[in-house]
Every structure is written in C-alpha cells, then in structure tokens.
Write an enzyme that holds these catalytic residues in place. Structure first.
Site, short mmCIF file in Angstrom:
data_model
loop_
_atom_site.label_atom_id
_atom_site.label_comp_id
_atom_site.label_asym_id
_atom_site.label_seq_id
_atom_site.Cartn_x
_atom_site.Cartn_y
_atom_site.Cartn_z
N HIS A 130 -13.74 -9.46 -1.53
CA HIS A 130 -13.37 -9.73 -2.92
C HIS A 130 -13.71 -11.14 -3.39
O HIS A 130 -12.86 -11.86 -3.91
CB HIS A 130 -11.88 -9.46 -3.13
CG HIS A 130 -11.59 -8.04 -3.51
ND1 HIS A 130 -12.25 -7.39 -4.53
CD2 HIS A 130 -10.72 -7.14 -3.00
CE1 HIS A 130 -11.79 -6.14 -4.62
NE2 HIS A 130 -10.87 -5.95 -3.70
N ASP B 167 -16.06 -3.48 -1.28
CA ASP B 167 -15.33 -4.47 -2.07
C ASP B 167 -15.71 -5.91 -1.69
O ASP B 167 -14.88 -6.73 -1.33
CB ASP B 167 -13.81 -4.26 -1.98
CG ASP B 167 -13.34 -3.13 -2.87
OD1 ASP B 167 -14.19 -2.37 -3.37
OD2 ASP B 167 -12.12 -3.01 -3.09
N ASN C 147 -14.92 0.76 -3.99
CA ASN C 147 -14.72 1.15 -5.39
C ASN C 147 -15.06 0.01 -6.35
O ASN C 147 -15.22 0.23 -7.55
CB ASN C 147 -13.29 1.64 -5.63
CG ASN C 147 -12.26 0.58 -5.33
OD1 ASN C 147 -12.33 -0.09 -4.31
ND2 ASN C 147 -11.30 0.41 -6.21
N HIS C 148 -15.22 -1.22 -5.81
CA HIS C 148 -15.61 -2.34 -6.68
C HIS C 148 -17.13 -2.55 -6.72
O HIS C 148 -17.59 -3.44 -7.44
CB HIS C 148 -14.90 -3.63 -6.29
CG HIS C 148 -13.50 -3.68 -6.84
ND1 HIS C 148 -13.22 -4.21 -8.08
CD2 HIS C 148 -12.33 -3.22 -6.36
CE1 HIS C 148 -11.92 -4.10 -8.32
NE2 HIS C 148 -11.36 -3.50 -7.29
N HIS D 29 -14.47 3.20 2.77
CA HIS D 29 -13.66 2.21 2.06
C HIS D 29 -12.27 2.74 1.69
O HIS D 29 -11.26 2.10 1.95
CB HIS D 29 -14.38 1.73 0.81
CG HIS D 29 -13.57 0.73 0.04
ND1 HIS D 29 -13.40 -0.56 0.49
CD2 HIS D 29 -12.84 0.84 -1.09
CE1 HIS D 29 -12.61 -1.20 -0.35
NE2 HIS D 29 -12.26 -0.39 -1.31
#
Lengths: 202, 250
Positions: free
Chosen positions: A75, A102, A134-135, A183
């Site tokens: 992140h 992510d 999902n990012h 993930h």
C-alpha cells in the site's frame, strides 16, 4: 520522449534494466527524486509484455531446501518495502519473492513501490512473482490515491499505462502444488442455492 | 408447484456435481480486464475468511466471507494444503485461521502512518535458515505439513517523508498532525465496522474516510503548489469534527 540534460537520475541504457539501475532508482526514491517518465514508461512496457505471457494462476515450484518469501499488502509504503529488503535481501533467482497484491493506494509512495516491484520483475522474471490485488484496479486507484499520485508525478498517459499493466497481472499462484496464494480469498458456491432461489422467485 | 421445481433444480445441481470453484476453472479465467462485481475473479480479489463456518455476505459488500469448511473443502478438492492471502490489516501483521489452513499476511506496518506493527513475510519451502531469520525477528512455524513458516520482522521502518520539501510542507502546515490521527481513526473505524452495522452508517463512515484521504492526497500532491495547502488543511478539522459528533461505532 527526450530526457532533459538537467536530469541526473537513474537511466536505462541499451543494456536494459540492470541491478545497478534498480539499486540507483531505489536510492533516489529514498531521497525523494522522481524517475524520468521515459524510464518509467520503459519499465511498464517491458513488464507488460512479460505479464501478458503468464497464465492466470501461476505455478511456482520451490525446490527442497529452498525458500520463497510471500509479502502481503504494501500500500504505497516505500520505506516499509525498503525495510523488508534490508532485512530479508533483495529478490533474486536464488531468493525469490511473491508480492500478493495491493502494492499501491493509500500510502504516499505508491509510484515508488510499484516501479520498484515491476523493475525487479523485469530483472528476475523467475525470482519475482506478483499477483493482482483489489487495488490494482481502476475503480480503487481513482478513489484511494494512486491515480492522483501518478498524475502529480507523471501524466494521464502513465495513468492509462499503469491500468493496462495491472490488467495483465496474474490473479493467484500455486507454490509447489501445495500452497494457494491469492489476494482476497475463496468463492461463493454458485450452484444449488442460487438456482433454488431463482426457481422460488420464478 | 414452486417448491417442487426448486427441489428438482437442487437435485440436478447435485447430480452434475457442481459444488465449488476449482483451480482449473480459475486457470481458465479471462483476467485481462477490470474485475466484475461478482463471480470468481471478483472474489479472488475481495473475499475474506470468517471465524464461523459456511459463507456470509462480506462486510465490504463485495466478495464473500468464507469459513473453515469452505477453505478445507477447496484445498482438499484441489489437492492443496494451505491458503495464503492478504487484503486485511492485522495488528501483528498476520493471522492464522481455519485450524492452520488459512494465513493472512499484511506487510505495510506503517499503513495509515501508524507505527510499530510487525511486517511479516511468509516463507514457504523446506528448511529455512532459522538462525539468520531469528536474528532479524521471530519465526512462527506453521503446522508441519505445510513446510512453511511465518517470519516476522521486528517492526517497520519509521514513517519517512521522502523529501525535505515534503517535510517542510508538513511541518509548516502541520498537515500530518491534523490528519494522521483522525484519518487513521476514521479509516480503521470503517474497516472494523461489524457486519451488523446498517448500510447508512457504513456508507457515511466510508464517505468521511474517503474525504479525509482525498484531502491528505491533495495536500501531498500540492507540495509544488504551496498556496493550496492552507485551504486543504482548513478542511481537515471540519471533517474530523463531523466524524466525532456523529460517532460511527456500532
């Protein structure tokens, strides 16, 4: 895409992406410098061609006695990523890594994180594995910061190229036919229950 | 009549043996796209494990929450031993669930600019060099059958501003002091909302945390245009106080 003479950062020359280039790029990221768009573009094009060849679920054998390191969400925390590499070593064919999605959004240094991971993938295709989170999607990137960061550091073309590259990432990995790495997780049963519900409603 | 039809459909489903998604089905997915709102591709990216058995609607509104029985059935059906996934913040950086069959790994200890969490790595493979890894942190062996262990780094690096320019901007306007705590609290809040919390509360919590992050992001990207920073900073207490007055705890 001309590089101005004033640019004194890391460069990719005819030799392609080398370990020296990656090390220099990471050091400059630590100092807050931005990699020139030309080289960021080159990394993305090279890694996209590489990822396109991969299957949706990659099989990664781990030899007996050898190991593979799996990392979770990063992140955009570039300094956490550096810390991991400082303590556990840079990825290589002998010391492979899998980053489980992510890489971007939320943290302030998403561009630095993802360019480092993608450049390492180019350098060690068999020693660096990446799965999509999902990012790594347009919907999340426009809400949680990555798009804005790419626009601020580069431009709209790069926003599009990042999105195209993310679309090529594999979705999961199987390590030595034993460990399934993904993930998010597992699935809704898509048979009996839904068919029943539909039939009852009908 | 309706019940009869439903029953027939159930039987038909069982007869065709369609019980769950298999690895081969995942391998055949066309992944070169943005993930859809449902289906296996979406669930691979969005689902979370749950402590109870079976499946429940996801607290995120996307994907599904799956129990130990789902994990074990999937692993067994596909001849696998262990599920490793990420996607959720864990205080220790990792969590082992589902009787050792499901491991969550989260490697951003400074997530939301909080400090002091551990940054775990999972080492999969045969004998790893325990002596060297123990020097660097702690090693949590997983059940023997997996041949894997969790290698826990001591803690993440201190949050760092990359450039002096950023540091000066943050110091001058105290962006971080205003936003760090509140943004974290609100954000964590919405991540930890219980599944029983109503849709309106969830939506407003999500909206506020998005707003705070937009401000943080704008402040970060405005370093070159200092004139915008004071405006952004003035927004933060407003959003924060709106969070406090309308506490979103269940």
């Amino acid at each position: 895409m001309a590089v101005p003479p004033s640019y004194d950062g890391a460069r990719i020359d005819e030799g392609g992406i080398t370990l020296e280039f990656v090390r220099q790029m990471m050091q400059e990221f630590r100092e807050g410098k931005v990699l020139h768009r030309r080289y960021a573009f080159a990394i993305l094009l090279q890694v996209k061609a590489l990822l396109q060849q991969l299957p949706t679920v990659i099989d990664v054998p781990v030899a007996p006695g050898a190991h593979l390191t799996v990392c979770g969400d990063v992140h955009g925390q570039f300094f956490d990523l550096c810390n991991i590499f400082d303590l556990n070593g840079l990825p290589s064919d002998e010391s492979p890594y899998l980053f489980n999605g992510d890489f971007v959004d939320r943290g302030s240094f998403s561009v630095e994180v993802v360019l480092t991971l993608l450049a390492l993938k180019c350098l060690y295709p068999a020693g660096m594995h990446l799965t999509r989170g999902n990012h790594e999607t347009k919907a999340m990137n426009s809400l949680y910061g990555f798009e804005g960061e790419v626009r601020a550091k580069y431009n709209e073309t790069m926003v599009k190229l990042f999105a195209e590259t993310f679309r090529c990432l594999p979705l999961g990995a199987v390590l030595s036919n034993a460990v399934f790495v993904v993930h998010g997780g597992l699935f809704t049963r898509d048979g009996a229950l839904r068919a029943c519900a539909a039939a009852v409603r009908g | 009549m309706r019940c009869g039809r439903a029953l027939l459909l159930c039987v038909a489903d069982l007869r065709f043996g369609r019980t769950d998604v298999t690895l081969d089905e995942l391998r055949a997915l066309d992944r070169f796209r943005e993930p859809p709102d449902e289906g296996p591709m979406c669930e691979m990216l969005w689902s979370d494990p749950q402590p109870g058995l079976g499946r429940s609607p996801s607290k995120r509104g996307v994907g599904v929450a799956f129990g130990a029985d789902v994990t074990k059935a999937f692993l067994q059906r596909n001849g696998l031993q262990l599920l490793v996934r990420s996607h959720e913040v864990k205080e220790e950086g990792f969590e082992v669930m589902h009787d050792g069959c499901c491991v969550t790994i989260f490697s951003a200890p400074n997530y939301c600019d909080q400090m002091g969490c551990a940054a775990p790595l999972a080492r999969a493979g045969g004998a790893h060099a325990a002596s060297t890894t123990q020097k660097q942190g702690r090693v949590y062996p997983l059940p023997e059958r997996h041949g894997a262990s969790l290698h826990l780094l001591r803690r993440g690096a201190a949050p760092t501003c990359a450039t002096d320019a950023l540091r000066v901007a943050y110091a001058e306007h105290d962006v971080m002091a205003y936003t760090k705590l509140h943004a974290c609290q609100v954000f964590q809040h919405h991540l930890h909302l219980r599944p029983t919390v109503g849709f309106t509360t969830r939506a407003s919590a999500l909206a506020r945390s998005c707003l705070l992050w937009l401000v943080l992001r704008e402040a970060r990207n405005s370093v070159s245009d200092r004139s915008r920073v004071p405006l952004l900073v003035s927004l933060v207490p407003k959003i924060s106080s709106s969070c406090e007055s309308r506490s979103c705890r269940p």
